[in-house]
Design a protein around this motif. Structure first.
Motif, PDB file in Angstrom:
ATOM      1  N   VAL A 206       0.942  -1.469  -0.134  1.00  0.00           N
ATOM      2  CA  VAL A 206      -0.050   0.110  -0.150  1.00  0.00           C
ATOM      3  C   VAL A 206       0.726   1.111  -0.108  1.00  0.00           C
ATOM      4  CG1 VAL A 206      -2.069  -1.109   0.942  1.00  0.00           C
ATOM      5  CG2 VAL A 206      -0.322   0.136   2.554  1.00  0.00           C
ATOM      6  N   ALA A 207       2.203   0.992   0.414  1.00  0.00           N
ATOM      7  CA  ALA A 207       2.778   2.243   0.398  1.00  0.00           C
ATOM      8  C   ALA A 207       3.554   2.238  -0.921  1.00  0.00           C
ATOM      9  CB  ALA A 207       4.019   2.067   1.711  1.00  0.00           C
ATOM     10  N   ASP A 208       4.071   1.424  -1.393  1.00  0.00           N
ATOM     11  CA  ASP A 208       4.733   1.256  -2.710  1.00  0.00           C
ATOM     12  C   ASP A 208       3.753   1.701  -4.013  1.00  0.00           C
ATOM     13  OD1 ASP A 208       6.942   0.169  -1.440  1.00  0.00           O
ATOM     14  OD2 ASP A 208       6.685  -1.799  -2.243  1.00  0.00           O
ATOM     15  N   ILE A 209       2.539   1.386  -3.683  1.00  0.00           N
ATOM     16  CA  ILE A 209       1.746   1.720  -4.816  1.00  0.00           C
ATOM     17  C   ILE A 209       1.130   3.081  -4.671  1.00  0.00           C
ATOM     18  CG2 ILE A 209       1.453  -0.761  -5.806  1.00  0.00           C
ATOM     19  CD1 ILE A 209      -1.659  -0.565  -4.776  1.00  0.00           C
ATOM     20  N   GLY A 210       0.926   3.652  -3.424  1.00  0.00           N
ATOM     21  CA  GLY A 210       0.468   5.051  -3.536  1.00  0.00           C
ATOM     22  C   GLY A 210      -0.711   5.045  -2.699  1.00  0.00           C
ATOM     23  N   CYS A 211      -1.568   4.151  -2.220  1.00  0.00           N
ATOM     24  CA  CYS A 211      -2.696   4.151  -1.396  1.00  0.00           C
ATOM     25  C   CYS A 211      -2.391   5.064  -0.245  1.00  0.00           C
ATOM     26  CB  CYS A 211      -2.986   2.959  -0.899  1.00  0.00           C
ATOM     27  SG  CYS A 211      -2.923   1.472  -2.044  1.00  0.00           S
ATOM     28  N   THR A 212      -1.302   5.145   0.385  1.00  0.00           N
ATOM     29  CA  THR A 212      -0.954   5.875   1.332  1.00  0.00           C
ATOM     30  C   THR A 212      -0.586   7.385   1.216  1.00  0.00           C
ATOM     31  OG1 THR A 212       1.227   5.020   1.510  1.00  0.00           O
ATOM     32  CG2 THR A 212      -0.265   4.212   3.121  1.00  0.00           C
ATOM     33  N   SER A 213      -0.803   7.749  -0.076  1.00  0.00           N
ATOM     34  CA  SER A 213      -0.882   9.276  -0.460  1.00  0.00           C
ATOM     35  C   SER A 213      -2.187   9.823   0.290  1.00  0.00           C
ATOM     36  CB  SER A 213      -0.689   9.427  -1.910  1.00  0.00           C
ATOM     37  OG  SER A 213      -1.653   8.797  -2.425  1.00  0.00           O
ATOM     38  N   CYS A 214      -3.006   8.899   0.221  1.00  0.00           N
ATOM     39  CA  CYS A 214      -4.360   9.555   0.836  1.00  0.00           C
ATOM     40  C   CYS A 214      -4.629   8.970   2.123  1.00  0.00           C
ATOM     41  CB  CYS A 214      -5.622   9.318  -0.254  1.00  0.00           C
ATOM     42  SG  CYS A 214      -5.631  10.164  -1.921  1.00  0.00           S
ATOM     43  N   HIS A 215      -4.314   7.633   2.295  1.00  0.00           N
ATOM     44  CA  HIS A 215      -4.777   6.840   3.507  1.00  0.00           C
ATOM     45  C   HIS A 215      -3.512   6.798   4.364  1.00  0.00           C
ATOM     46  CE1 HIS A 215      -8.517   5.242   2.112  1.00  0.00           C
ATOM     47  NE2 HIS A 215      -8.025   5.016   0.977  1.00  0.00           N
ATOM     48  N   SER A 216      -2.969   7.893   4.671  1.00  0.00           N
ATOM     49  CA  SER A 216      -1.486   8.156   5.177  1.00  0.00           C
ATOM     50  C   SER A 216      -1.535   8.531   6.667  1.00  0.00           C
ATOM     51  CB  SER A 216      -0.933   9.568   4.731  1.00  0.00           C
ATOM     52  OG  SER A 216      -1.748  10.546   5.212  1.00  0.00           O
ATOM     53  N   GLY A 217      -0.470   8.374   7.342  1.00  0.00           N
ATOM     54  CA  GLY A 217      -0.225   8.261   8.884  1.00  0.00           C
ATOM     55  C   GLY A 217      -1.068   7.310   9.514  1.00  0.00           C
ATOM     56  N   PRO A 218      -0.890   7.572  10.960  1.00  0.00           N
ATOM     57  CA  PRO A 218      -1.464   6.444  12.042  1.00  0.00           C
ATOM     58  C   PRO A 218      -2.910   6.515  11.839  1.00  0.00           C
ATOM     59  CG  PRO A 218       0.077   8.161  13.166  1.00  0.00           C
ATOM     60  CD  PRO A 218      -0.234   8.548  11.675  1.00  0.00           C
ATOM     61  N   LEU A 219      -3.785   7.096  11.301  1.00  0.00           N
ATOM     62  CA  LEU A 219      -5.012   7.248  11.243  1.00  0.00           C
ATOM     63  C   LEU A 219      -5.539   6.465   9.650  1.00  0.00           C
ATOM     64  CD1 LEU A 219      -6.216  10.732  12.273  1.00  0.00           C
ATOM     65  CD2 LEU A 219      -6.060   8.735  13.595  1.00  0.00           C
ATOM     66  N   PHE A 220      -4.403   6.422   9.075  1.00  0.00           N
ATOM     67  CA  PHE A 220      -4.704   5.980   7.230  1.00  0.00           C
ATOM     68  C   PHE A 220      -5.799   6.697   6.732  1.00  0.00           C
ATOM     69  CE2 PHE A 220      -2.650   2.549   9.777  1.00  0.00           C
ATOM     70  CZ  PHE A 220      -1.465   2.108   9.180  1.00  0.00           C
ATOM     71  N   THR A 221      -5.699   7.918   7.092  1.00  0.00           N
ATOM     72  CA  THR A 221      -6.378   8.957   6.114  1.00  0.00           C
ATOM     73  C   THR A 221      -5.504  10.331   6.418  1.00  0.00           C
ATOM     74  OG1 THR A 221      -8.316  10.407   5.792  1.00  0.00           O
ATOM     75  CG2 THR A 221      -8.227   9.409   7.991  1.00  0.00           C
ATOM     76  N   ASN A 222      -5.469  11.033   5.253  1.00  0.00           N
ATOM     77  CA  ASN A 222      -4.891  12.353   5.347  1.00  0.00           C
ATOM     78  C   ASN A 222      -5.916  13.323   5.708  1.00  0.00           C
ATOM     79  OD1 ASN A 222      -6.174  12.677   3.000  1.00  0.00           O
ATOM     80  ND2 ASN A 222      -4.390  12.987   1.853  1.00  0.00           N
ATOM     81  N   ASN A 223      -7.189  13.081   6.056  1.00  0.00           N
ATOM     82  CA  ASN A 223      -8.379  13.863   6.296  1.00  0.00           C
ATOM     83  C   ASN A 223      -8.770  14.673   5.522  1.00  0.00           C
ATOM     84  OD1 ASN A 223      -9.904  13.032   8.959  1.00  0.00           O
ATOM     85  ND2 ASN A 223      -8.022  13.381  10.023  1.00  0.00           N
ATOM     86  N   THR A 224      -8.581  14.475   4.200  1.00  0.00           N
ATOM     87  CA  THR A 224      -8.816  15.634   3.160  1.00  0.00           C
ATOM     88  C   THR A 224     -10.181  15.026   2.400  1.00  0.00           C
ATOM     89  OG1 THR A 224      -7.409  14.585   1.193  1.00  0.00           O
ATOM     90  CG2 THR A 224      -6.318  16.147   2.880  1.00  0.00           C
ATOM     91  N   PHE A 225     -10.422  15.705   1.461  1.00  0.00           N
ATOM     92  CA  PHE A 225     -11.617  15.246   0.702  1.00  0.00           C
ATOM     93  C   PHE A 225     -11.047  14.956  -0.827  1.00  0.00           C
ATOM     94  CE2 PHE A 225     -13.459  16.854   4.418  1.00  0.00           C
ATOM     95  CZ  PHE A 225     -14.606  16.063   4.518  1.00  0.00           C
ATOM     96  N   GLN A 226     -11.338  13.939  -1.200  1.00  0.00           N
ATOM     97  CA  GLN A 226     -10.773  13.511  -2.533  1.00  0.00           C
ATOM     98  C   GLN A 226     -11.732  13.244  -3.529  1.00  0.00           C
ATOM     99  OE1 GLN A 226      -7.433  14.029  -3.530  1.00  0.00           O
ATOM    100  NE2 GLN A 226      -6.967  14.793  -1.382  1.00  0.00           N
ATOM    101  N   ASN A 227     -11.380  13.208  -4.865  1.00  0.00           N
ATOM    102  CA  ASN A 227     -12.384  12.761  -5.781  1.00  0.00           C
ATOM    103  C   ASN A 227     -12.363  11.266  -5.905  1.00  0.00           C
ATOM    104  OD1 ASN A 227     -12.925  12.091  -8.780  1.00  0.00           O
ATOM    105  ND2 ASN A 227     -13.980  13.839  -8.514  1.00  0.00           N
ATOM    106  N   PHE A 228     -13.709  10.946  -5.933  1.00  0.00           N
ATOM    107  CA  PHE A 228     -13.829   9.176  -6.207  1.00  0.00           C
ATOM    108  C   PHE A 228     -15.095   9.183  -7.138  1.00  0.00           C
ATOM    109  CE2 PHE A 228     -15.641   5.428  -4.301  1.00  0.00           C
ATOM    110  CZ  PHE A 228     -15.109   4.615  -4.811  1.00  0.00           C
ATOM    111  N   ALA A 229     -14.621   8.933  -8.354  1.00  0.00           N
ATOM    112  CA  ALA A 229     -15.341   8.858  -9.535  1.00  0.00           C
ATOM    113  C   ALA A 229     -16.147   7.499  -9.528  1.00  0.00           C
ATOM    114  CB  ALA A 229     -14.573   8.964 -10.791  1.00  0.00           C
ATOM    115  N   TYR A 230     -17.327   7.590  -8.607  1.00  0.00           N
ATOM    116  CA  TYR A 230     -18.058   6.093  -8.420  1.00  0.00           C
ATOM    117  C   TYR A 230     -19.353   6.561  -8.088  1.00  0.00           C
ATOM    118  CZ  TYR A 230     -18.965   1.643  -6.500  1.00  0.00           C
ATOM    119  OH  TYR A 230     -19.393   0.360  -6.337  1.00  0.00           O
ATOM    120  N   GLY A 231     -20.451   5.952  -8.517  1.00  0.00           N
ATOM    121  CA  GLY A 231     -21.787   6.173  -7.905  1.00  0.00           C
ATOM    122  C   GLY A 231     -22.326   7.464  -8.376  1.00  0.00           C
TER     123      GLY A 231
END
Ligand code: HEC
Ligand code: HEC
Ligand code: HEC
Ligand code: HEC
Ligand SMILES: [Ca+2]
Ligand SMILES: [Ca+2]
Lengths: 319, 319
Positions: free
Chosen positions: B198-223
């Motif tokens: 998850v670190a290598d492929i970049g999930c943790t650019s958004c799901h970062s830190g000890p909370l596994f979220t950077n607490n920002t609002f991001q586009n999710f083109a779904y639904g």
């Protein structure tokens, strides 16, 4: 060194009517379902388990909320798809003491009773005992049953046994009346007058003993529900209902098997008229109500259970 | 006399990707709503309080069950008269850490959030803040509010403050991952591979830190849900959602704001494709899921509250 006086023996009241007494601290336990700490803990999980209901919305605690005297204070509880049944939900508190369960006594023991609600179409509405068991298996209850009942023991009967064991812990000691009887507390003068009144006029011929019920089924000529007759089919059982205990009765409104009476005051008047043919004065009614309020005991202390669940997917709820 | 060896310093793992760490033990607390033990206890009662709902059937705990990771595992929760809303109920566990509440962030703080559900017509459906307050008054909450907030303090804002204070205690430390990070436990090899992936492929650019979220609002083109745009009306906010934390994510199926995805496995694949344009292999997906499972923490210990109620009559539920 300081000397310590022996604690003074409590001064016991001398005005307690015959038969009345503090809530027993021991409940009857059937020989084939002994209490163990692990069984009680499992039973608690199952008591709070919404997976017993088809929709995942109802647990036993929905209708018998342990935070509100073991009832939901509804006339008729809300069940599957917002349906309502035709009888008022009695409290689970102290139910281990009753001679038989339900208003009409159709379940001899808590073990029998607990098998009803999950499959009742207007309550939890699960399809069958098998679907309940397979849900619990998927949730991860297998190992918990194994610890309590042995290998391959996750079945509907054992579910009911565990719930019953938990219910046997739901007793409510130390009501103001109990403390008074034991010389550990006081009750008001009005409550004392009520206490004598219910004995004098004969309420306690049915609502007798420390449970304030003689645990028999008695005629109550009120409403359209056949009572025991709806189970036995016999005319002589028409309108027989189990004498409801007065324990915690101030917290279990609305009243009677059909929840048709909103206040304790009115329930007392109706009882006096229907069962004893007497019209109570306002003062006597108020005193009796004050006495009944002294029968609200201490709610059991319950830590909220963590329920087993699969990881990575949900259980399959349905409508 | 026996000599006591100094406890060995735990051996800390050296393979933890940058930014990851154990769940913080302190939550942010707003200056105008300090935590006190009595406030938390009051908030707990309110959290479990079905009197917040018009029907008397729903408490916060109905949809955010503390026994099941703070969720109900429904796609859309069941609310008043069996209605269902259009968004999946997120967990209340650790919600004190989020930058803003709701999928679209429309409530800045827990205090704001808690004012919503009682009045939401498809949730608790109470008529107005005034009716909620008058219910709580009738139930007997006045003295409890007085102890916490001072004289004549039973109002809707203080109700929300108490609930928020309770929610700030709902944190879930000691997940297997946390124990691993702190040198107090192990996780599987598969989980370790997932942690690196998850670190290598970049999930943790958004799901970062000890909370596994950077607490920002991001586009999710779904639904079909507009996300933040449904609040702001701005096109640039279309389909923005708060990055959901991975804490306890294995227990909060179904997934995404519309609860449309049944398994964590599928949610991981969809995320990789939608957010990173990558098709994960089965092996990588399985490893990531194993890692996510190590983020299930210890549920808070909660004693079930006894709720205040009037004696001799019930609160007035309505349909
Ligand atoms: C949807 C509401 C609802 C649910 C859910 C529910 N009950 Fe009940 N319960 C009732 C009603 C109504 C009655 C009275 C029915 C009757 O007497 O015919 C009752 C009766 C009882 C009684 C008998 C008490 C007495 O004084 O006779 C016990 C014990 C009990 N329930 C326990 C449970 C347990 C255990 C569960 C879960 C397995 C459960 N209930 C689920 C509504 C419910
Ligand atoms: C002949 C037996 C008998 C006598 C005498 C009697 N009761 Fe009852 N009582 C019952 C039965 C049976 C019920 C259950 C009625 C039902 O079906 O709802 C009951 C129910 C009640 C309830 C409602 C309990 C509940 O949870 O809904 C109250 C209150 C009550 N009795 C008070 C009294 C008082 C006060 C007196 C005397 C003035 C009295 N009773 C005399 C048999 C009796
Ligand atoms: C009938 C179901 C229901 C009830 C009752 C309910 N909630 Fe929720 N809750 C939801 C749903 C659905 C959402 C997501 C709504 C959205 O994002 O638009 C939510 C969102 C939240 C959030 C935001 C979490 C996050 O990650 O953004 C918190 C906190 C919360 N609820 C707490 C509460 C509290 C406190 C109560 C009681 C006062 C309550 N809820 C009652 C269904 C419910
Ligand atoms: C660009 C930001 C971003 C990246 C990169 C990203 N995510 Fe997400 N993630 C989000 C957002 C935003 C949500 C909330 C989506 C929604 O509205 O349901 C989310 C939600 C999730 C959820 C569902 C949580 C829930 O409770 O429903 C999972 C699981 C998840 N992400 C895993 C991953 C994985 C695994 C990766 C990498 C393969 C990843 N994410 C990469 C932003 C991101
Ligand atoms: Ca009742
Ligand atoms: Ca979810």
């Amino acid at each position: 060194t300081a000397s310590m006086a022996a604690p003074a023996a409590p001064v016991l009241p001398t005005d307690i009517p015959e038969g009345m007494g503090a809530l027993p601290s021991e409940v009857p336990v059937p020989a084939d379902n002994p209490q163990t700490a692990e069984k009680v803990e499992l039973g608690k999980k199952l008591y709070f388990e919404p997976a017993l209901s088809k929709s995942g919305n109802f647990s036993c605690n929905s209708c018998h909320n342990l935070g509100t005297a073991g009832v939901d204070n509804q006339q008729f509880s809300i069940g599957h798809q917002w349906q309502r049944g035709g009888r008022n939900a009695p409290t689970v508190f102290n139910s281990a003491f009753w001679s038989a369960q339900f208003w009409d006594g159709r379940a001899p023991q808590l073990e029998d009773q607990a098998k009803g609600p999950p499959l009742n179409p207007v309550e939890m509405a699960s399809m069958s005992a098998e679907t309940v068991v397979s849900r619990l298996t998927e949730a991860g209850y297998g190992p918990l049953f194994e610890t309590v009942f042995g290998k391959d023991s996750l079945n509907y009967d054992n579910m009911a046994k565990a719930i019953a064991a938990f219910e046997r812990t739901l007793i409510t000691p130390d009501a103001p009346f109990d403390l008074y009887v034991q010389g550990r507390g006081e009750i008001s003068e009005a409550a004392k007058r009520g206490m004598k009144k219910v004995a004098d006029i004969g309420c306690t011929s049915c609502h007798s003993g420390p449970l304030f019920t003689n645990n028999t089924f008695q005629n109550f000529a009120y409403g359209t529900d056949d009572g025991v007759k709806s189970v036995s089919g016999k005319d002589e059982d028409d309108h027989l209902f189990r004498v409801q205990s007065w324990r915690n009765v101030a917290m279990t409104a609305p009243y009677f098997h059909d929840g048709s009476v909103k206040t304790l005051d009115e329930a007392v008047r109706i009882m006096a008229k229907a069962q004893l043919g007497s019209d109570l004065s306002d003062a006597d009614t108020a005193d009796i109500v004050e006495f009944l309020k002294t029968l609200t005991g201490k709610a059991p202390e319950v830590s909220f259970p963590v329920l087993p669940r699969p990881a990575g997917h949900a259980l399959n709820w349905a409508d």
